[in-house]
Design a protein around this motif. Structure first.
Motif, mmCIF file in Angstrom:
data_model
loop_
_atom_site.group_PDB
_atom_site.id
_atom_site.type_symbol
_atom_site.label_atom_id
_atom_site.label_comp_id
_atom_site.label_asym_id
_atom_site.label_seq_id
_atom_site.Cartn_x
_atom_site.Cartn_y
_atom_site.Cartn_z
ATOM 1 N N ASP A 21 0.822 -1.214 0.000
ATOM 2 C CA ASP A 21 0.000 0.000 0.000
ATOM 3 C C ASP A 21 0.856 1.265 0.000
ATOM 4 O OD1 ASP A 21 -2.281 -1.571 0.017
ATOM 5 O OD2 ASP A 21 -2.698 -1.271 2.157
ATOM 6 N N GLU A 22 1.980 1.241 0.702
ATOM 7 C CA GLU A 22 2.853 2.416 0.777
ATOM 8 C C GLU A 22 3.757 2.547 -0.448
ATOM 9 O OE1 GLU A 22 4.892 1.899 4.505
ATOM 10 O OE2 GLU A 22 3.134 2.452 5.680
ATOM 11 N N ALA A 23 4.183 1.425 -1.020
ATOM 12 C CA ALA A 23 5.119 1.450 -2.143
ATOM 13 C C ALA A 23 4.427 1.705 -3.475
ATOM 14 C CB ALA A 23 5.902 0.141 -2.213
ATOM 15 N N ARG A 24 3.195 1.258 -3.605
ATOM 16 C CA ARG A 24 2.500 1.357 -4.900
ATOM 17 C C ARG A 24 2.432 2.794 -5.436
ATOM 18 N NH1 ARG A 24 -2.341 -2.026 -4.681
ATOM 19 N NH2 ARG A 24 -1.122 -3.650 -5.664
ATOM 20 N N PRO A 25 2.047 3.803 -4.631
ATOM 21 C CA PRO A 25 1.998 5.169 -5.185
ATOM 22 C C PRO A 25 3.369 5.674 -5.653
ATOM 23 C CG PRO A 25 0.903 5.094 -3.038
ATOM 24 C CD PRO A 25 1.554 3.768 -3.259
ATOM 25 N N ILE A 26 4.419 5.306 -4.952
ATOM 26 C CA ILE A 26 5.765 5.714 -5.357
ATOM 27 C C ILE A 26 6.119 5.051 -6.684
ATOM 28 C CG2 ILE A 26 8.224 5.633 -4.755
ATOM 29 C CD1 ILE A 26 7.285 5.656 -1.773
ATOM 30 N N ALA A 27 5.854 3.773 -6.779
ATOM 31 C CA ALA A 27 6.139 3.045 -8.016
ATOM 32 C C ALA A 27 5.365 3.642 -9.182
ATOM 33 C CB ALA A 27 5.791 1.567 -7.838
ATOM 34 N N GLU A 28 4.093 3.920 -8.971
ATOM 35 C CA GLU A 28 3.253 4.468 -10.043
ATOM 36 C C GLU A 28 3.752 5.827 -10.512
ATOM 37 O OE1 GLU A 28 -0.715 4.230 -8.443
ATOM 38 O OE2 GLU A 28 -0.860 2.076 -8.911
ATOM 39 N N ARG A 29 4.251 6.650 -9.593
ATOM 40 C CA ARG A 29 4.813 7.954 -9.978
ATOM 41 C C ARG A 29 5.985 7.796 -10.937
ATOM 42 N NH1 ARG A 29 4.218 9.529 -4.709
ATOM 43 N NH2 ARG A 29 6.427 9.371 -4.232
ATOM 44 N N HIS A 30 6.677 6.675 -10.827
ATOM 45 C CA HIS A 30 7.836 6.409 -11.675
ATOM 46 C C HIS A 30 7.479 5.506 -12.856
ATOM 47 C CE1 HIS A 30 10.981 8.261 -9.170
ATOM 48 N NE2 HIS A 30 10.180 7.956 -8.169
ATOM 49 N N GLY A 31 6.196 5.230 -13.032
ATOM 50 C CA GLY A 31 5.764 4.395 -14.152
ATOM 51 C C GLY A 31 6.043 2.915 -13.973
ATOM 52 N N ALA A 32 6.171 2.488 -12.728
ATOM 53 C CA ALA A 32 6.483 1.085 -12.432
ATOM 54 C C ALA A 32 5.283 0.406 -11.777
ATOM 55 C CB ALA A 32 7.690 1.000 -11.501
ATOM 56 N N SER A 33 5.271 -0.895 -11.870
ATOM 57 C CA SER A 33 4.282 -1.686 -11.149
ATOM 58 C C SER A 33 5.041 -2.660 -10.261
ATOM 59 C CB SER A 33 3.353 -2.429 -12.110
ATOM 60 O OG SER A 33 4.095 -3.297 -12.924
ATOM 61 N N ILE A 34 4.337 -3.237 -9.310
ATOM 62 C CA ILE A 34 4.957 -4.149 -8.357
ATOM 63 C C ILE A 34 4.391 -5.545 -8.576
ATOM 64 C CG2 ILE A 34 5.325 -4.690 -5.920
ATOM 65 C CD1 ILE A 34 4.894 -1.663 -5.356
ATOM 66 N N GLU A 35 5.271 -6.484 -8.844
ATOM 67 C CA GLU A 35 4.875 -7.884 -8.999
ATOM 68 C C GLU A 35 4.960 -8.560 -7.632
ATOM 69 O OE1 GLU A 35 6.541 -12.006 -10.957
ATOM 70 O OE2 GLU A 35 7.215 -10.105 -11.798
ATOM 71 N N LEU A 36 3.878 -9.198 -7.222
ATOM 72 C CA LEU A 36 3.863 -9.916 -5.953
ATOM 73 C C LEU A 36 4.390 -11.328 -6.166
ATOM 74 C CD1 LEU A 36 0.393 -8.834 -4.550
ATOM 75 C CD2 LEU A 36 2.621 -7.812 -4.131
ATOM 76 N N VAL A 37 5.286 -11.751 -5.292
ATOM 77 C CA VAL A 37 5.851 -13.097 -5.348
ATOM 78 C C VAL A 37 5.598 -13.752 -3.994
ATOM 79 C CG1 VAL A 37 7.957 -14.460 -5.631
ATOM 80 C CG2 VAL A 37 7.643 -12.344 -6.960
ATOM 81 N N ASP A 38 4.746 -14.781 -3.993
ATOM 82 C CA ASP A 38 4.448 -15.514 -2.766
ATOM 83 C C ASP A 38 5.602 -16.474 -2.506
ATOM 84 O OD1 ASP A 38 3.530 -17.279 -0.782
ATOM 85 O OD2 ASP A 38 1.450 -17.019 -1.418
ATOM 86 N N ILE A 39 6.365 -16.228 -1.455
ATOM 87 C CA ILE A 39 7.548 -17.050 -1.195
ATOM 88 C C ILE A 39 7.176 -18.495 -0.885
ATOM 89 C CG2 ILE A 39 8.944 -15.085 -0.467
ATOM 90 C CD1 ILE A 39 8.666 -16.197 2.440
ATOM 91 N N ASP A 40 5.960 -18.736 -0.438
ATOM 92 C CA ASP A 40 5.557 -20.102 -0.118
ATOM 93 C C ASP A 40 5.353 -20.955 -1.370
ATOM 94 O OD1 ASP A 40 5.730 -19.778 2.652
ATOM 95 O OD2 ASP A 40 3.742 -18.843 2.703
ATOM 96 N N ASP A 41 5.338 -20.327 -2.547
ATOM 97 C CA ASP A 41 5.252 -21.064 -3.808
ATOM 98 C C ASP A 41 6.626 -21.536 -4.284
ATOM 99 O OD1 ASP A 41 2.516 -20.685 -3.879
ATOM 100 O OD2 ASP A 41 2.622 -18.946 -5.221
#
Length: 80
Positions: A21-41
C-alpha cells in the motif's frame, strides 16, 4: 523505463499488505508496477526469506525489508 519491482510476500502477512500500500503510489509515480511473489510457492525463497518478509526488490536487488524505506525506493527508481 523503471526496472522490475518485486515484493516477496505470503498470504496473511499484514506487513506485506502495508508495504504494498505504501510502495504502490511511489512506483506508479515512476511508471512502475509491483509484482507480488508468494515465497511459499518457491521452497528456496521460503527457506531464505521466511521471517524477513516483506522484501522489496528492484531488478533483483533488495531495496528494503519488513518496512518500506520510501527514500531508498525513490532513489532506486530515480536512478533507473
Amino acid at each position: 523505463m523503471p526496472g522490475r519491482l518485486e515484493l516477496y510476500t505470503r498470504t496473511g502477512c499484514h506487513l506485506c499488505t502495508r508495504m504494498l500500500d505504501e510502495a504502490r503510489p511511489i512506483a506508479e509515480r515512476h511508471g512502475a508496477s509491483i509484482e507480488l511473489v508468494d515465497i511459499d510457492d518457491d521452497p528456496a525463497l521460503a527457506a531464505h526469506h521466511n521471517v524477513r518478509i516483506p522484501v522489496l526488490l528492484l531488478d533483483g536487488r533488495e531495496i528494503c525489508h519488513h518496512f518500506l524505506d520510501a527514500e531508498a525506493l525513490e532513489r532506486a527508481l530515480g536512478a533507473g
